[in-house]
Write an enzyme that holds these catalytic residues in place. Structure first.
Site, mmCIF file in Angstrom:
data_model
loop_
_atom_site.group_PDB
_atom_site.id
_atom_site.type_symbol
_atom_site.label_atom_id
_atom_site.label_comp_id
_atom_site.label_asym_id
_atom_site.label_seq_id
_atom_site.Cartn_x
_atom_site.Cartn_y
_atom_site.Cartn_z
ATOM 1 N N HIS A 38 -7.199 -4.914 10.216
ATOM 2 C CA HIS A 38 -6.961 -4.708 8.802
ATOM 3 C C HIS A 38 -5.652 -5.349 8.310
ATOM 4 O O HIS A 38 -4.835 -5.530 9.264
ATOM 5 C CB HIS A 38 -7.041 -3.164 8.630
ATOM 6 C CG HIS A 38 -5.838 -2.494 8.642
ATOM 7 N ND1 HIS A 38 -5.961 -0.911 9.049
ATOM 8 C CD2 HIS A 38 -4.745 -2.748 9.065
ATOM 9 C CE1 HIS A 38 -4.630 -0.574 9.067
ATOM 10 N NE2 HIS A 38 -3.876 -1.471 9.372
ATOM 11 N N GLU A 65 -9.880 -1.930 5.501
ATOM 12 C CA GLU A 65 -10.462 -1.886 6.717
ATOM 13 C C GLU A 65 -11.696 -2.764 6.941
ATOM 14 O O GLU A 65 -12.189 -3.145 6.151
ATOM 15 C CB GLU A 65 -10.986 -0.324 6.755
ATOM 16 C CG GLU A 65 -9.883 0.803 6.229
ATOM 17 C CD GLU A 65 -8.788 0.777 7.352
ATOM 18 O OE1 GLU A 65 -8.630 -0.094 8.172
ATOM 19 O OE2 GLU A 65 -8.424 1.856 7.706
ATOM 20 N N ASN A 77 -7.583 -2.743 14.413
ATOM 21 C CA ASN A 77 -8.983 -2.894 13.982
ATOM 22 C C ASN A 77 -9.061 -4.364 13.125
ATOM 23 O O ASN A 77 -9.979 -4.481 12.359
ATOM 24 C CB ASN A 77 -9.569 -1.873 13.080
ATOM 25 C CG ASN A 77 -8.602 -1.534 11.852
ATOM 26 O OD1 ASN A 77 -7.824 -2.367 11.559
ATOM 27 N ND2 ASN A 77 -9.227 -0.535 11.038
ATOM 28 N N ASP A 114 0.670 -1.259 -0.100
ATOM 29 C CA ASP A 114 0.369 -0.053 -0.046
ATOM 30 C C ASP A 114 0.741 1.229 -0.056
ATOM 31 O O ASP A 114 2.331 1.193 0.296
ATOM 32 C CB ASP A 114 -1.023 0.151 1.197
ATOM 33 C CG ASP A 114 -0.550 -0.430 2.646
ATOM 34 O OD1 ASP A 114 0.988 -0.649 2.489
ATOM 35 O OD2 ASP A 114 -1.030 -1.021 3.340
HETATM 36 C C1 F6R Z 1 1.493 -1.738 6.216
HETATM 37 C C2 F6R Z 1 0.119 -2.266 6.312
HETATM 38 C C3 F6R Z 1 -0.840 -2.276 7.541
HETATM 39 C C4 F6R Z 1 0.281 -2.392 8.839
HETATM 40 C C5 F6R Z 1 -0.766 -2.490 9.885
HETATM 41 C C6 F6R Z 1 0.055 -2.737 11.150
HETATM 42 O O1 F6R Z 1 2.106 -1.730 4.944
HETATM 43 O O2 F6R Z 1 -0.517 -2.527 5.066
HETATM 44 O O3 F6R Z 1 -1.377 -3.067 7.255
HETATM 45 O O4 F6R Z 1 0.866 -3.746 8.568
HETATM 46 O O5 F6R Z 1 -1.480 -1.051 10.006
HETATM 47 O O6 F6R Z 1 1.169 -1.438 11.407
HETATM 48 P P1 F6R Z 1 2.109 -1.490 12.502
HETATM 49 O O7 F6R Z 1 3.188 -2.710 12.316
HETATM 50 O O8 F6R Z 1 2.856 -0.022 12.599
HETATM 51 O O9 F6R Z 1 1.500 -1.726 13.912
#
Ligand code: F6R
Length: 242
Positions: free
Chosen positions: A138, A143, A136, A67
């Site tokens: 995701h 989401e 959450n 992303d």
């Molecule tokens: C990152 C992504 C997100 C993260 C998730 C966890 O490319 O796609 O899904 O993996 O938000 O983020 P952290 O590791 O910062 O807790």
């Protein structure tokens, strides 16, 4: 799901890093799906060390990131493009022409997303997809919602994601949209490795592993993938280990 609970983040970085090293050494032109965020940083550090010690080369590896934020210059230190260069690509022998990250500033987001999916398909698909998980539930920026997403698309970030990630944007200029691979794109990966560390992930991990497969917790779809390894530290595994 192959769930592996390890003591520390360093133990996970080593275990996960060793899988990548083994797979890259078996197939030098492997296609990797990569994630950003805090979670994979120790794994990237482990891989950088392994590269410096001559244990692995990324010369022929192709990568596709999950992303990227919209409306944020690539050069901004918080773009996922900058994150990947600063935390990984600049420290290994990756061929920069094989690095792919969605262009969150593309004028025509739909066209950019379709082109991204086509590039993945033309490369024969993703061999190993690395994932983190949001508080959450995701994965990528898929989401919680009423239905599972499919291919790469432009998403409006949820309040919970904005809250979690706004620590990186102290001036309050946190982007509200992103381009993300969809659940369908992620599920096409041949092998998936998800890492979750820290107590903030307890509930998301519990729903992913023990909950019903539902778009209300997008990561729960991984229960339907036949080659997924989930690395957890003891904090993130606290609920499922009971
Ligand atoms: C990152 C992504 C997100 C993260 C998730 C966890 O490319 O796609 O899904 O993996 O938000 O983020 P952290 O590791 O910062 O807790």
């Amino acid at each position: 799901m192959d769930i592996r609970v390890l003591k520390t983040k360093a133990d996970i970085a080593k275990a996960c890093g060793e899988i990548f090293i083994e797979e890259i050494n078996k197939k030098s032109d492997i296609v990797l799906g990569l994630a950003t965020g805090a979670t994979p940083l120790p794994t990237y550090e482990y891989l950088i060390d392994a590269y410096k010690n001559g244990r692995v080369s990324f010369k022929e590896v192709t990568s596709f990131n999950l992303d990227e934020y919209c409306d944020l210059a690539r050069e901004n230190e918080n773009s996922y493009y900058s994150y990947m260069l600063n935390n990984f690509f600049n420290h290994v022998d990756m061929d920069k022409s094989r690095i792919n990250i969605p262009d969150g500033n593309a004028k025509d987001a739909e066209k950019e997303c379709a082109a991204y999916d086509k590039m993945i398909e033309d490369m024969g698909g993703i061999d190993i997809q690395l994932l983190g998980i949001g508080t959450n539930g995701h994965i990528g920026f898929n989401e919680p919602s009423d239905e599972f997403t499919d291919a790469t698309f432009k998403v409006k970030l949820s309040d919970s994601t904005i809250e979690s990630n706004s620590i990186y944007f102290p001036d309050g200029d946190m982007p509200r949209y992103a381009l993300t691979m969809g659940i369908g794109s992620i599920m096409k990966a041949k092998k998936i490795i998800l890492i979750a560390t820290g107590a903030a992930k307890i509930d998301a991990v519990d729903k992913m592993v023990n909950g019903e497969v539902s778009p209300a917790c997008p990561a729960s779809i991984l229960q339907n993938h036949d080659d997924v390894i989930i690395f957890l530290d003891e904090d993130a595994a606290a609920k499922i280990n009971k």
